[in-house]
Design an enzyme around this catalytic site. Structure first.
Site, short mmCIF file in Angstrom:
data_model
loop_
_atom_site.label_atom_id
_atom_site.label_comp_id
_atom_site.label_asym_id
_atom_site.label_seq_id
_atom_site.Cartn_x
_atom_site.Cartn_y
_atom_site.Cartn_z
N SER A 101 6.46 7.00 7.20
CA SER A 101 5.43 6.39 6.37
C SER A 101 4.77 5.17 7.01
O SER A 101 3.68 4.78 6.58
CB SER A 101 6.01 5.99 5.02
OG SER A 101 7.13 5.16 5.19
N ASP A 119 3.79 -3.23 0.04
CA ASP A 119 4.23 -2.56 -1.19
C ASP A 119 5.75 -2.55 -1.39
O ASP A 119 6.25 -1.81 -2.22
CB ASP A 119 3.71 -1.12 -1.21
CG ASP A 119 4.25 -0.30 -0.03
OD1 ASP A 119 5.01 -0.85 0.80
OD2 ASP A 119 3.91 0.90 0.07
N HIS A 148 6.33 -1.13 3.28
CA HIS A 148 5.36 -1.08 4.37
C HIS A 148 4.63 -2.40 4.51
O HIS A 148 4.64 -3.22 3.59
CB HIS A 148 4.38 0.07 4.10
CG HIS A 148 5.11 1.34 3.73
ND1 HIS A 148 5.26 1.76 2.43
CD2 HIS A 148 5.81 2.19 4.51
CE1 HIS A 148 5.99 2.87 2.42
NE2 HIS A 148 6.35 3.15 3.66
#
Ligand SMILES: *[C@@H]1O[C@H](CO)[C@@H](O)[C@H](O)[C@H]1NC(C)=O
Ligand SMILES: *[C@@H]1O[C@H](CO)[C@@H](O)[C@H](O)[C@H]1NC(C)=O
Ligand SMILES: *[C@@H]1O[C@H](CO)[C@@H](O)[C@H](O)[C@H]1NC(C)=O
Ligand SMILES: *[C@@H]1O[C@H](CO)[C@@H](O)[C@H](O)[C@H]1NC(C)=O
Length: 374
Positions: free
Chosen positions: A34, A342, A345
């Site tokens: 991610s 968040d 990240h």
């Protein structure tokens, strides 16, 4: 042996035509999770029956650079976006979208991807939910499927080879493997015991790409997960002796640093075996520590250093029942005044610093720009 020798001679006699600094790499190919996903998770999750929810398929994801969500897990660009721009390449599209120009690069990364195949975590009841089948080996399979469209076997090696001026990224990998284990309540020793397999899988993937013609491969290590709002919130209320002077979790970061030192050993060994390849070890740990140690230098308030920009309150502005993208979570006004976006990240601003340090040093061995030949 003869084959290797032949390749070596080809490489030795390489004379690259004059090219501008910024145009050296003509394509980028990336595998990862991610931290660099550009939309594959959203596509995979939506295709499941029933669909698996994504929370980063909506604003405020993308708010800073794109103005709309792209499937990236940040307010803007990720590290490889900045690096692609440095070389005048388009931002890499997600491989599952199929409408990109593969000759300039493809991004195979998917959020949640581990280095160990997902069935390991399911079989051993480490995760209690169905994982997307997105591990490193699956991504390599996608790359192999696409290869004929980019490059035919006969032309993979040597200066004329179609990957000879491509920049490959393998990783970061490992964060998800270790996260699954930490969140399952495993001890540090148990998490630590997975490091050799994770590192081995990464090394094997790098070796496979080099055998397939890759010449330039960047391998990022793990970031300090023990400083992430998610981890800090989930394991809150620990004895103060469990935290370092920055307020990060010592045991979680010890696994990350152990991973990084083993990864270095594995890379050094690969360099010995494949001297014609350039394998760049990208340090994903020190950049974050560097910023956390001196947040104000980077425009981040001391009090916000360990807080997510986008969340729903709490000490670290992260709440598992209202994560960024869900109702109840809101983004800060100025993401560039935060390190973390968040909970897991990083903000575009942080990604930009990291990319710069990988391109120009000091946090890449060797810095990407230093291997550019004319
Ligand atoms: C994941 O995909 C690979 C490649 O298609 C397949 O071999 C493997 O069985 C799949 N694993 C799971 C757990 O579905
Ligand atoms: C490689 O060969 C296949 C089959 O002959 C062909 O369809 C494809 O276009 C070729 N790819 C390139 C990049 O030349
Ligand atoms: C914290 O850990 C230290 C060292 O192990 C111990 O002496 C102390 O009693 C612990 N404090 C609490 C509140 O548990
Ligand atoms: C998270 O949000 C829920 C629901 O709004 C609330 O009950 C809970 O106290 C919050 N947790 C934290 C750590 O703030």
């Amino acid at each position: 042996m003869k084959l290797i020798l032949a390749f070596s001679i080809l490489f030795l006699s390489c004379i690259h035509g004059a090219s501008s600094d910024s145009g050296f790499f003509t394509a980028m190919y990336s595998l990862g999770d991610s931290y660099i996903d550009a939309g594959n998770f959203v596509i995979m999750a939506a295709a499941l029956d029933p669909p698996f929810p994504s929370w980063h398929d909506r604003l405020p994801y993308g708010m800073t650079f794109f103005g709309h969500p792209t499937g990236r897990l940040s307010d803007g660009r990720n590290t490889i976006d900045f690096i692609a721009q440095e070389f005048g390449l388009p931002l890499l599209g997600p491989s599952l979208l199929n409408n990109y120009d593969a000759s300039k690069g493809v991004n195979f990364a998917v959020g949640g991807a581990p280095a160990i195949d997902v069935d390991y975590f399911e079989r051993n009841n480490i995760v209690q939910f169905k994982l997307l089948n997105n591990s490193l080996s699956v991504q390599l399979g996608w790359f192999e499927q696409l290869r004929p469209a980019i490059c035919n076997k006969t032309e993979i090696s040597g200066c004329g080879g179609c990957f000879s001026k491509a920049l490959f990224f393998v990783g970061e990998f490992g964060v998800n493997d270790y996260n699954f284990l930490w969140f399952a309540g495993k001890t540090e020793d148990e998490v630590m015991s997975h490091v050799p397999t994770v590192v081995q899988n990464i090394a094997t993937a790098v070796e496979g790409l080099i055998k397939g013609g890759a010449v330039y491969v960047v391998v990022p290590g793990n970031p300090p997960l023990g400083c992430s709002p998610t981890m800090l919130t989930s394991r809150s209320g620990l004895n103060t002796t469990e935290y370092d002077d920055m307020g990060c979790l010592i045991d979680v970061n010890r696994v990350a640093t152990h991973h990084n030192s083993r990864l270095r050993v594995a890379i050094v060994s690969l360099r010995g075996r494949y001297p014609r390849a350039t394998i760049i070890l990208a340090d994903f740990y020190s950049p974050i520590i560097m910023i956390l140690r001196n947040p104000s230098h980077y425009g981040v308030a001391e009090a916000d250093a360990l807080r997510a920009c986008c969340g729903a309150g709490g000490t670290y502005n992260w709440n598992g029942s209202a994560i960024c993208g869900m109702p109840g979570a809101t983004a800060c006004d100025n993401p560039s005044a935060f390190v973390n976006w968040d909970g897991v990240h990083y903000t575009e601003a942080t990604n930009g610093y990291i990319a710069d340090w990988w391109l120009h040093g000091p946090f890449a061995d060797p810095p990407i720009m230093s291997v550019v030949r004319y």
